[in-house]
Scaffold this active site. Structure first.
Site, PDB file in Angstrom:
ATOM      1  N   ASN A 162     -18.745  19.606  -1.712  1.00 64.29           N
ATOM      2  CA  ASN A 162     -18.532  20.215  -0.395  1.00 64.29           C
ATOM      3  C   ASN A 162     -17.647  21.445  -0.528  1.00 64.29           C
ATOM      4  N   GLU A 211     -21.187  22.142  26.610  1.00 67.89           N
ATOM      5  CA  GLU A 211     -19.948  21.434  26.249  1.00 67.89           C
ATOM      6  C   GLU A 211     -18.787  22.410  26.053  1.00 67.89           C
ATOM      7  N   LYS A 270     -18.773   8.713  25.884  1.00 63.11           N
ATOM      8  CA  LYS A 270     -18.770   9.773  24.862  1.00 63.11           C
ATOM      9  C   LYS A 270     -17.662   9.486  23.827  1.00 63.11           C
ATOM     10  N   GLY A 323     -23.002  18.504   0.511  1.00 62.99           N
ATOM     11  CA  GLY A 323     -22.557  18.633   1.898  1.00 62.99           C
ATOM     12  C   GLY A 323     -21.870  17.374   2.376  1.00 62.99           C
ATOM     13  N   TYR A 372     -22.113  14.772   8.481  1.00 60.13           N
ATOM     14  CA  TYR A 372     -22.447  13.398   8.896  1.00 60.13           C
ATOM     15  C   TYR A 372     -23.407  12.758   7.902  1.00 60.13           C
ATOM     16  N   ALA A 414     -26.138  14.659  15.259  1.00 55.22           N
ATOM     17  CA  ALA A 414     -25.302  13.857  14.362  1.00 55.22           C
ATOM     18  C   ALA A 414     -25.792  12.412  14.351  1.00 55.22           C
ATOM     19  N   GLN A 415     -26.175  11.944  15.529  1.00 56.49           N
ATOM     20  CA  GLN A 415     -26.662  10.570  15.654  1.00 56.49           C
ATOM     21  C   GLN A 415     -27.817  10.313  14.680  1.00 56.49           C
ATOM     22  N   VAL A 450     -22.112  25.300  -2.929  1.00 54.99           N
ATOM     23  CA  VAL A 450     -23.444  25.339  -3.543  1.00 54.99           C
ATOM     24  C   VAL A 450     -24.014  26.739  -3.347  1.00 54.99           C
ATOM     25  N   ASP A 459     -29.570  18.263   9.663  1.00 50.74           N
ATOM     26  CA  ASP A 459     -30.108  19.493  10.252  1.00 50.74           C
ATOM     27  C   ASP A 459     -30.980  20.299   9.294  1.00 50.74           C
TER      28      ASP A 459
HETATM   29  P1  FAD Z   1     -23.126  19.224   9.147  1.00 50.90           P
HETATM   30  O1  FAD Z   1     -22.398  18.274  10.005  1.00 50.90           O
HETATM   31  O2  FAD Z   1     -23.279  20.628   9.603  1.00 50.90           O
HETATM   32  O3  FAD Z   1     -22.452  19.199   7.707  1.00 50.90           O
HETATM   33  C1  FAD Z   1     -22.839  20.071   6.681  1.00 50.90           C
HETATM   34  C2  FAD Z   1     -21.740  20.071   5.637  1.00 50.90           C
HETATM   35  O4  FAD Z   1     -22.166  20.858   4.515  1.00 50.90           O
HETATM   36  C3  FAD Z   1     -20.430  20.692   6.127  1.00 50.90           C
HETATM   37  O5  FAD Z   1     -19.350  19.885   5.745  1.00 50.90           O
HETATM   38  C4  FAD Z   1     -20.364  22.046   5.397  1.00 50.90           C
HETATM   39  O6  FAD Z   1     -19.047  22.446   5.153  1.00 50.90           O
HETATM   40  C5  FAD Z   1     -21.112  21.724   4.110  1.00 50.90           C
HETATM   41  N1  FAD Z   1     -21.728  22.896   3.493  1.00 50.90           N
HETATM   42  C6  FAD Z   1     -22.519  23.817   4.109  1.00 50.90           C
HETATM   43  N2  FAD Z   1     -22.927  24.741   3.224  1.00 50.90           N
HETATM   44  C7  FAD Z   1     -22.389  24.399   2.031  1.00 50.90           C
HETATM   45  C8  FAD Z   1     -22.458  24.951   0.724  1.00 50.90           C
HETATM   46  N3  FAD Z   1     -23.172  26.053   0.470  1.00 50.90           N
HETATM   47  N4  FAD Z   1     -21.790  24.336  -0.273  1.00 50.90           N
HETATM   48  C9  FAD Z   1     -21.069  23.213  -0.040  1.00 50.90           C
HETATM   49  N5  FAD Z   1     -20.964  22.647   1.167  1.00 50.90           N
HETATM   50  C10 FAD Z   1     -21.618  23.224   2.189  1.00 50.90           C
HETATM   51  N6  FAD Z   1     -24.906  15.855  17.822  1.00 50.90           N
HETATM   52  C11 FAD Z   1     -24.821  14.625  18.395  1.00 50.90           C
HETATM   53  O7  FAD Z   1     -25.561  13.708  17.996  1.00 50.90           O
HETATM   54  N7  FAD Z   1     -23.905  14.366  19.384  1.00 50.90           N
HETATM   55  C12 FAD Z   1     -23.033  15.299  19.825  1.00 50.90           C
HETATM   56  O8  FAD Z   1     -22.220  15.034  20.719  1.00 50.90           O
HETATM   57  C13 FAD Z   1     -23.093  16.606  19.237  1.00 50.90           C
HETATM   58  N8  FAD Z   1     -22.215  17.555  19.618  1.00 50.90           N
HETATM   59  C14 FAD Z   1     -22.241  18.773  18.999  1.00 50.90           C
HETATM   60  C15 FAD Z   1     -21.290  19.726  19.379  1.00 50.90           C
HETATM   61  C16 FAD Z   1     -21.285  20.973  18.771  1.00 50.90           C
HETATM   62  C17 FAD Z   1     -20.240  21.980  19.177  1.00 50.90           C
HETATM   63  C18 FAD Z   1     -22.247  21.284  17.770  1.00 50.90           C
HETATM   64  C19 FAD Z   1     -22.222  22.638  17.111  1.00 50.90           C
HETATM   65  C20 FAD Z   1     -23.202  20.345  17.400  1.00 50.90           C
HETATM   66  C21 FAD Z   1     -23.201  19.085  18.007  1.00 50.90           C
HETATM   67  N9  FAD Z   1     -24.130  18.101  17.649  1.00 50.90           N
HETATM   68  C22 FAD Z   1     -24.071  16.848  18.218  1.00 50.90           C
HETATM   69  C23 FAD Z   1     -25.107  18.352  16.567  1.00 50.90           C
HETATM   70  C24 FAD Z   1     -24.523  17.819  15.248  1.00 50.90           C
HETATM   71  O9  FAD Z   1     -23.203  18.263  15.062  1.00 50.90           O
HETATM   72  C25 FAD Z   1     -25.369  18.200  14.031  1.00 50.90           C
HETATM   73  O10 FAD Z   1     -26.692  17.776  14.251  1.00 50.90           O
HETATM   74  C26 FAD Z   1     -24.776  17.525  12.785  1.00 50.90           C
HETATM   75  O11 FAD Z   1     -23.527  18.082  12.479  1.00 50.90           O
HETATM   76  C27 FAD Z   1     -25.710  17.624  11.585  1.00 50.90           C
HETATM   77  O12 FAD Z   1     -25.137  16.923  10.531  1.00 50.90           O
HETATM   78  P2  FAD Z   1     -25.363  17.343   9.014  1.00 50.90           P
HETATM   79  O13 FAD Z   1     -24.712  16.305   8.189  1.00 50.90           O
HETATM   80  O14 FAD Z   1     -26.808  17.654   8.804  1.00 50.90           O
HETATM   81  O15 FAD Z   1     -24.614  18.743   8.855  1.00 50.90           O
HETATM   82  P1  NAD Z   2     -30.234  24.648  21.556  1.00 48.07           P
HETATM   83  O1  NAD Z   2     -31.314  25.266  20.766  1.00 48.07           O
HETATM   84  O2  NAD Z   2     -30.404  23.254  22.007  1.00 48.07           O
HETATM   85  O3  NAD Z   2     -29.931  25.547  22.846  1.00 48.07           O
HETATM   86  C1  NAD Z   2     -29.898  26.948  22.789  1.00 48.07           C
HETATM   87  C2  NAD Z   2     -30.062  27.544  24.171  1.00 48.07           C
HETATM   88  O4  NAD Z   2     -29.951  28.960  24.064  1.00 48.07           O
HETATM   89  C3  NAD Z   2     -31.424  27.238  24.791  1.00 48.07           C
HETATM   90  O5  NAD Z   2     -31.234  26.758  26.092  1.00 48.07           O
HETATM   91  C4  NAD Z   2     -32.138  28.586  24.744  1.00 48.07           C
HETATM   92  O6  NAD Z   2     -33.054  28.757  25.832  1.00 48.07           O
HETATM   93  C5  NAD Z   2     -30.973  29.556  24.840  1.00 48.07           C
HETATM   94  N1  NAD Z   2     -31.293  30.877  24.281  1.00 48.07           N
HETATM   95  C6  NAD Z   2     -31.941  31.157  23.115  1.00 48.07           C
HETATM   96  N2  NAD Z   2     -32.068  32.499  22.960  1.00 48.07           N
HETATM   97  C7  NAD Z   2     -31.473  33.076  24.016  1.00 48.07           C
HETATM   98  C8  NAD Z   2     -31.256  34.436  24.408  1.00 48.07           C
HETATM   99  N3  NAD Z   2     -31.680  35.472  23.664  1.00 48.07           N
HETATM  100  N4  NAD Z   2     -30.600  34.676  25.574  1.00 48.07           N
HETATM  101  C9  NAD Z   2     -30.146  33.642  26.331  1.00 48.07           C
HETATM  102  N5  NAD Z   2     -30.329  32.355  26.015  1.00 48.07           N
HETATM  103  C10 NAD Z   2     -30.973  32.061  24.870  1.00 48.07           C
HETATM  104  O7  NAD Z   2     -28.906  24.813  20.649  1.00 48.07           O
HETATM  105  P2  NAD Z   2     -27.515  24.022  20.747  1.00 48.07           P
HETATM  106  O8  NAD Z   2     -27.056  23.897  22.143  1.00 48.07           O
HETATM  107  O9  NAD Z   2     -26.613  24.702  19.770  1.00 48.07           O
HETATM  108  O10 NAD Z   2     -27.860  22.574  20.197  1.00 48.07           O
HETATM  109  C11 NAD Z   2     -28.287  22.393  18.842  1.00 48.07           C
HETATM  110  C12 NAD Z   2     -28.537  20.910  18.587  1.00 48.07           C
HETATM  111  O11 NAD Z   2     -27.312  20.184  18.633  1.00 48.07           O
HETATM  112  C13 NAD Z   2     -29.467  20.281  19.624  1.00 48.07           C
HETATM  113  O12 NAD Z   2     -30.311  19.382  18.977  1.00 48.07           O
HETATM  114  C14 NAD Z   2     -28.525  19.517  20.508  1.00 48.07           C
HETATM  115  O13 NAD Z   2     -29.136  18.377  21.094  1.00 48.07           O
HETATM  116  C15 NAD Z   2     -27.409  19.107  19.550  1.00 48.07           C
HETATM  117  N6  NAD Z   2     -26.167  18.944  20.315  1.00 48.07           N
HETATM  118  C16 NAD Z   2     -25.993  17.740  20.937  1.00 48.07           C
HETATM  119  C17 NAD Z   2     -24.858  17.554  21.704  1.00 48.07           C
HETATM  120  C18 NAD Z   2     -24.666  16.222  22.403  1.00 48.07           C
HETATM  121  O14 NAD Z   2     -25.442  15.310  22.152  1.00 48.07           O
HETATM  122  N7  NAD Z   2     -23.657  16.056  23.225  1.00 48.07           N
HETATM  123  C19 NAD Z   2     -23.912  18.590  21.845  1.00 48.07           C
HETATM  124  C20 NAD Z   2     -24.138  19.805  21.198  1.00 48.07           C
HETATM  125  C21 NAD Z   2     -25.286  19.980  20.433  1.00 48.07           C
END
Ligand code: FAD
Ligand code: NAD
Length: 404
Positions: free
Chosen positions: A39, A172, A378, A12, A15, A317-318, A83, A300
């Site tokens: 990846n 967001e 941010k 993967g 981050y 991600a942090q 994978v 994750d």
């Molecule tokens: P990922 O970033 O999900 O990376 C996994 C990698 O594995 C990907 O490149 C994928 O392509 C690869 N992969 C998956 N399956 C396979 C496979 N079978 N074979 C090969 N490769 C594969 N967190 C923050 O801290 N701050 C934020 O502002 C924030 N904003 C977010 C906004 C959004 C819209 C979302 C969805 C999440 C946000 N998060 C934020 C949460 C954060 O993005 C995740 O916690 C983070 O990406 C986890 O990192 P990771 O390395 O575990 O996995």
């Molecule tokens: P989350 O689990 O944090 O939020 C999901 C929301 O969906 C909850 O409020 C929950 O009550 C609601 N929900 C669940 N089932 C439902 C249903 N059946 N009907 C209506 N509402 C329902 O998921 P997320 O927002 O995708 O965040 C995932 C992770 O990524 C978290 O750890 C978050 O902190 C992180 N993240 C961080 C940032 C940032 O730091 N700026 C941005 C995006 C995500």
């Protein structure tokens, strides 16, 4: 050390994976240890920007970074493959097009959407979980505008967008929609009041568990830009053109349904037979899987306990980035000796974008920030990661403060 090289395989390129590879290459000698990164794409993407890709407020390519641009592919063998299975007893990884063996394995395969068995969710709702899936949302919303414009008596629900969940991802994404929809209205000559953006959240509040003052700020900011909230309302079912919500089974028709209701670990870790807690591998403080000291699980996919609060760390991600540092140190320690490090989170705060120049959150020791100040923070957080990954060149090419 003697004989053939030791093999460290990283799965993967998110981050956790990218930062692990970066640190491992700095700490392990090339003549003794071979590092392989696997990846499914030849690019790394900024998951934290995917809501912007999904709304169409940034170009898809801005969120993607070619792996060969930031990883030294002379030092690291990059395998562009998917994978399919981790065989922890045999110490092998099965790919779609081959197999790899390892001495040490780092799993950073990230998250997938959690739909909690809600009927129709998998089939009919979009989700923000990869570049390709996010691009589908952007294109679908724009297609609905084009259709609406083109039909004689268009169904008004074609322009209704439902967002399921008001966690950070949902909030967001709503912020980006608040920016993007007026642009689409202008492009397709459609009055803004013809478009409805409705967030449905099961809890009585947005951002459950977050600071009350900050979430009130976020809600007001979004409502002022035309976002409607249906709080304390659970999505029960999703149909091709509607969601069914609440105890009354109210049906809300919509042309676009986006699920942001939760995430779970990549299912491959469960399928590999690791012991799971709520779908994640309950790693020890050194980030190793139970009973498998040679396997590190990060980001994750990992369930890491915060001993101060007695709760697991959230999937962010942090945290994934910080875990990579500990993992690289511990892989080196296992090969060359020394003291293993335990993971301790250095919380730099949480900032959520609200679209445009608005944001809110807490930084350092809980200081609350709002508006432009929060937005700048941010962007600094995003650019800091790019700097760690690819230095100033990458910040200039992809960063939020680039001068063009
Ligand atoms: P990922 O970033 O999900 O990376 C996994 C990698 O594995 C990907 O490149 C994928 O392509 C690869 N992969 C998956 N399956 C396979 C496979 N079978 N074979 C090969 N490769 C594969 N967190 C923050 O801290 N701050 C934020 O502002 C924030 N904003 C977010 C906004 C959004 C819209 C979302 C969805 C999440 C946000 N998060 C934020 C949460 C954060 O993005 C995740 O916690 C983070 O990406 C986890 O990192 P990771 O390395 O575990 O996995
Ligand atoms: P989350 O689990 O944090 O939020 C999901 C929301 O969906 C909850 O409020 C929950 O009550 C609601 N929900 C669940 N089932 C439902 C249903 N059946 N009907 C209506 N509402 C329902 O998921 P997320 O927002 O995708 O965040 C995932 C992770 O990524 C978290 O750890 C978050 O902190 C992180 N993240 C961080 C940032 C940032 O730091 N700026 C941005 C995006 C995500």
């Amino acid at each position: 050390m003697s004989g053939s090289k030791l093999k460290v395989v990283v799965l993967g390129a998110g981050y956790a994976g990218m930062m692990s590879v970066k640190r491992l290459t700095q700490q392990l000698p090339a003549e003794e240890v071979e590092i392989t990164l696997v990846n499914k794409h030849n690019y790394h993407y900024q998951t934290t920007w995917l809501h912007e890709v999904a709304a169409g407020t940034i170009d898809v390519n801005r969120s993607r970074i070619m792996i060969s641009d930031v990883i030294n592919t002379k030092r690291v063998q990059f395998v562009h493959d998917t994978v399919v299975k981790i065989n922890k007893e045999e110490k092998t990884v099965q790919l779609e097009n081959g197999e790899l063996s390892y001495d040490y394995l780092v799993i950073g395969l990230g998250f997938e959407k959690a739909t909690f068995g809600i009927p129709g969710m998998d089939k009919h709702a979009f989700s923000i979980q990869s570049v390709d899936k996010s691009r589908m949302i952007r294109d679908h919303i724009e297609y609905q505008f084009a259709r609406y414009r083109n039909e004689k008596n268009p169904d008004p629900s074609m322009l209704t967008i439902i967002v399921g969940g008001a966690g950070f991802t949902g909030i967001e994404f709503l912020g980006e929609l608040a920016e993007r929809i007026p642009q689409l209205c202008k492009k397709y000559d459609i009055p803004r009041q013809d478009v409805r953006i409705i967030d449905v959240e099961a809890m009585d509040t947005i951002l459950p568990g977050f600071d009350d003052e900050l979430l009130a700020y976020a809600k007001e900011s979004l409502e002022a830009r035309g976002i409607e909230f249906k709080l304390g309302t659970m999505i029960k079912e999703v149909k091709s053109d509607a969601v069914v919500v609440g105890e009354e089974q109210e049906e809300i028709k919509a042309g676009t349904i986006v699920w942001t209701g939760g995430v779970q670990a990549n299912r491959l870790v469960g399928e590999a037979g690791f012991e799971l807690t709520k779908g994640k591998v309950n790693v020890d403080a050194t980030l190793r899987a139970p009973g498998h000291d040679e396997v590190f699980i990060l980001g994750d996919c990992a369930w890491v306990m915060n001993n101060e609060t007695g709760k697991p760390y959230p999937p962010t991600a942090q945290i994934a980035i910080q875990e990579a540092d500990v993992c690289a140190h511990n892989v080196k320690t296992m090969i060359y000796g020394g003291t293993l490090k335990e993971f301790q989170f250095d919380d730099k705060g949480t900032v959520a974008s609200l679209g445009g120049s608005d944001a809110m959150g807490t930084v350092f020791d809980g200081n609350k920030i709002y508006g432009m100040q929060a937005k700048v923070m941010k962007n600094v957080i995003d650019d800091r990661y790019l700097f760690l990954l690819g230095g100033p060149k990458l910040v200039l090419r992809k960063g939020k403060f680039r001068p063009f």
